[in-house]
Design a protein around this motif. Structure first.
Motif, mmCIF file in Angstrom:
data_model
loop_
_atom_site.group_PDB
_atom_site.id
_atom_site.type_symbol
_atom_site.label_atom_id
_atom_site.label_comp_id
_atom_site.label_asym_id
_atom_site.label_seq_id
_atom_site.Cartn_x
_atom_site.Cartn_y
_atom_site.Cartn_z
ATOM 1 N N SER A 109 -26.630 -62.699 69.271
ATOM 2 C CA SER A 109 -27.674 -63.126 68.330
ATOM 3 C C SER A 109 -27.180 -64.062 67.240
ATOM 4 O O SER A 109 -27.837 -64.190 66.205
ATOM 5 N N SER A 139 -32.384 -66.880 79.671
ATOM 6 C CA SER A 139 -32.628 -67.162 78.257
ATOM 7 C C SER A 139 -33.148 -68.558 78.008
ATOM 8 O O SER A 139 -33.390 -68.928 76.872
ATOM 9 N N SER A 141 -35.590 -71.139 77.337
ATOM 10 C CA SER A 141 -36.967 -71.025 76.866
ATOM 11 C C SER A 141 -37.611 -72.400 76.774
ATOM 12 O O SER A 141 -37.320 -73.159 75.839
ATOM 13 N N LEU B 66 -43.856 -59.159 69.857
ATOM 14 C CA LEU B 66 -43.263 -59.454 71.163
ATOM 15 C C LEU B 66 -43.884 -60.689 71.792
ATOM 16 O O LEU B 66 -43.558 -61.031 72.919
ATOM 17 N N ASN B 71 -42.068 -59.376 78.348
ATOM 18 C CA ASN B 71 -42.111 -60.551 79.198
ATOM 19 C C ASN B 71 -41.572 -60.283 80.593
ATOM 20 O O ASN B 71 -40.578 -59.584 80.752
ATOM 21 N N GLU B 74 -37.617 -61.405 82.509
ATOM 22 C CA GLU B 74 -36.570 -61.236 81.502
ATOM 23 C C GLU B 74 -36.116 -59.790 81.470
ATOM 24 O O GLU B 74 -36.860 -58.883 81.833
ATOM 25 N N THR B 76 -35.193 -56.846 79.024
ATOM 26 C CA THR B 76 -35.347 -56.468 77.620
ATOM 27 C C THR B 76 -34.652 -55.141 77.376
ATOM 28 O O THR B 76 -34.888 -54.165 78.095
ATOM 29 N N THR B 254 -31.602 -60.401 77.907
ATOM 30 C CA THR B 254 -32.309 -61.554 77.378
ATOM 31 C C THR B 254 -32.847 -61.245 75.987
ATOM 32 O O THR B 254 -32.712 -62.029 75.057
ATOM 33 N N ASN B 255 -33.481 -60.075 75.868
ATOM 34 C CA ASN B 255 -34.052 -59.688 74.576
ATOM 35 C C ASN B 255 -33.552 -58.322 74.170
ATOM 36 O O ASN B 255 -33.236 -57.487 75.011
ATOM 37 N N ILE B 270 -37.133 -56.943 66.370
ATOM 38 C CA ILE B 270 -36.650 -57.873 67.398
ATOM 39 C C ILE B 270 -35.257 -58.322 66.986
ATOM 40 O O ILE B 270 -35.098 -59.078 66.028
ATOM 41 N N LYS B 272 -32.770 -59.594 69.213
ATOM 42 C CA LYS B 272 -32.276 -60.761 69.948
ATOM 43 C C LYS B 272 -33.381 -61.294 70.835
ATOM 44 O O LYS B 272 -34.006 -60.516 71.568
ATOM 45 N N SER B 273 -33.617 -62.609 70.755
ATOM 46 C CA SER B 273 -34.584 -63.202 71.671
ATOM 47 C C SER B 273 -34.396 -64.702 71.682
ATOM 48 O O SER B 273 -34.149 -65.295 70.646
#
Lengths: 231, 303
Positions: A109, A139, A141, B66, B71, B74, B76, B254-255, B270, B272-273
């Protein structure tokens, strides 16, 4: 050892005589070779054969360049790609340099993926060519890319902005790779495509991004030594 | 025009369709070299993304942060302290999607609870239907709670080797059950915490698992939800609560969503995204499942 098939006339004499020399000999004493060739009865054809063999060897490695040639090559051919981040461009003295491998490291992150997306958008908008993006963690996007492209493109009118976004985003090619062998496949294909289109010059891929290489290597080599204490 | 009606050989047609090109317009924007290698350019992916469904959590605030829900395509990771509602959220997601697939490593999946949530879901759906149609006749809701339960495939995993084997088997399972939309693993960490002496092996195995799940998510357009536990980490002179399995695992998803307590309220953050902003929202666990929190305090906080 080279086969006689390499020679145009396929002459047995030339082939046989050349088969006597190892590559080592050819590389180290071309003058001695030439002198030796003079003494042979079929000297003309032998000399031709030797020249051909030496050419083949030369093509197997890059030609030697002196410092001045390297500087010229660097100024004319190896462009600097701005990342779109002023601070980072400053750190990198202009940006990412073609011909160089840059590693981006950071904790989870910290913004590595965002950096990659922004740089891809920047290179795509500034029309520097295609961007190859290898994504290992789903990842990539497109939404974020569109946002960055919108920010970077200076045109104020909505219609032209849409076109700019479309053009830029169409030159970012994303491959999903989930193991190291697929990555090698993609890279090999990319190399092949670039070599075969080198003369035409329309197909340029100035930027290759891999996000992230460690997730591909971890299952194969990961975990030894330094990972021991931290669970 | 459909790809299926193009005058090309059957095997070529099959290859195009399995790569996702079903109409001529999707083909027209791809260059020949892209087609040959299965790369997509960002413009096409943007349009694909807009039409992708998200799986609701039944809590409007949570769905908001979200971006609409969990999603697909991905992986999560959802982590939190024991009792915060991870399993409840897992069961809620399993019910909200028609065809979910649930892995249980801890034995915490309670069928009765799933039935309870499913019944509540059906009631909500019929109420919503009535609202839409704006008439006073009772509407026939086609889905019964038992149907929902029937569509949850449940696997109980007892060791880490079973976990690895099951994830390897999923590939085959997915090609036979094409309508599975979500895979929930509760929890991914359980079998890797006890009696795992070889840390190097653990890192390799976990990163291999993560990649396989990523590939599954991408190939079959699934949402993969991994529930994780917490552990303490000694950083900067103090002990902090952090997700289990360490730094190397933290890159794998991913998230990442972290569930935590704030006073008496449950919050989700949240962490990490690639596309969502950092934000937190509160939610509550009721007898009907995961719902909006009922407190009057402003709930959603953008960071």
């Amino acid at each position: 050892m080279l086969t006689t098939g390499e020679f145009e006339d396929g002459d047995d004499d030339v082939g046989q005589s050349c088969a006597l020399f190892t590559l080592e000999t050819l590389a180290s004493t071309p003058e001695g070779l030439a002198a030796f060739a003079e003494q042979q009865p079929t000297s003309e054809r032998l000399k031709e054969g030797i020249t051909q063999v030496l050419n083949i060897i030369d093509n197997l490695h890059q030609p030697w360049l002196n410092g001045l040639e390297l500087l010229e090559d660097s100024l004319q051919n190896k462009h600097v790609l701005s990342t779109g981040f002023e601070g980072v461009d400053l750190l990198l003295q202009g940006g990412l340099r073609e011909g160089q491998l840059t590693e981006l490291v950071g904790p989870s992150s910290s913004g590595k993926t965002q950096f990659c997306l922004q740089t891809a958008a920047n290179v795509a908008v500034k029309n520097m060519g295609y961007v190859a993006y290898l994504d290992t963690g789903n990842s990539f996007s497109p939404q974020r890319i569109a946002h960055f492209v919108g920010q970077i493109s200076e045109s104020a009118f909505n219609q032209t902005k849409q076109k700019i976004i479309q053009k830029a985003m169409s030159s970012i090619l994303c491959h999903s790779v989930f193991d190291i062998f697929s990555m090698f496949d993609v890279l090999r294909q990319l190399e092949f495509d670039l070599r075969s289109q080198m003369d035409r010059g329309e197909y340029r891929v100035p930027l290759l991004i891999v996000d992230s290489i460690s997730s591909l290597i971890s299952p194969v080599l990961g975990g030894s030594g330094s990972q021991g204490i931290d669970p | 025009m459909e790809v299926s009606s193009l005058p090309i050989s059957a095997s070529q047609r099959g290859k195009l369709i399995s790569a996702g090109y079903t109409s001529l317009s999707s083909l027209s924007s791809v260059s020949s070299s892209d087609l040959a290698r299965g790369a997509h350019n960002a413009w096409d992916m943007l349009h694909e993304e807009e039409s992708m469904t998200r799986i609701t959590t039944s809590c409007a605030d949570l769905d908001n942060i979200l971006g609409g829900g969990i999603n697909c395509k991905e992986v999560t990771e959802i982590g939190g302290v024991p009792g915060i509602g991870k399993t409840q959220l897992g069961i809620q997601l399993a019910v909200n999607v028609q065809i979910p697939l649930e892995f249980d490593t801890e034995g915490s999946f309670m069928v009765e609870r799933a039935l309870q949530i499913a019944e509540a879901c059906v009631e909500d759906m019929s109420e919503y239907n009535r609202f839409l149609r704006n008439d006073f006749q009772a509407c026939q809701v086609k889905m019964q709670p038992t149907d929902i339960l029937e569509n949850i495939f449940y696997f109980r995993v007892c060791s880490y080797t079973e976990q690895i084997a099951l994830i390897n088997y999923l590939d085959k399972f997915m090609s036979e059950h094409k309508d599975v939309k979500i895979v929930i693993i509760d929890s991914i960490t359980f079998h890797f915490r006890q009696d795992f002496d070889d840390m190097a092996l653990r890192t390799r195995v976990l990163s291999g698992l993560a990649l396989k799940l990523m590939k599954l998510a991408k190939d079959f357009s699934l949402a993969v939800v991994l529930l994780n536990q917490v552990t303490t980490k000694y950083t900067g002179g103090s002990f902090q609560l952090t997700l289990a399995l360490g730094d190397s695992w933290s890159h794998s998803c991913t998230n990442r969503v972290i569930l935590y307590w704030n006073g008496n309220e449950r919050y989700a953050y949240i962490d990490k995204s690639p596309s969502l902003r950092s934000a937190s929202a509160s939610y509550s666990v009721t007898h009907r499942g995961i719902r909006n929190s009922t407190s009057n305090v402003k709930r959603v906080k953008m960071m």
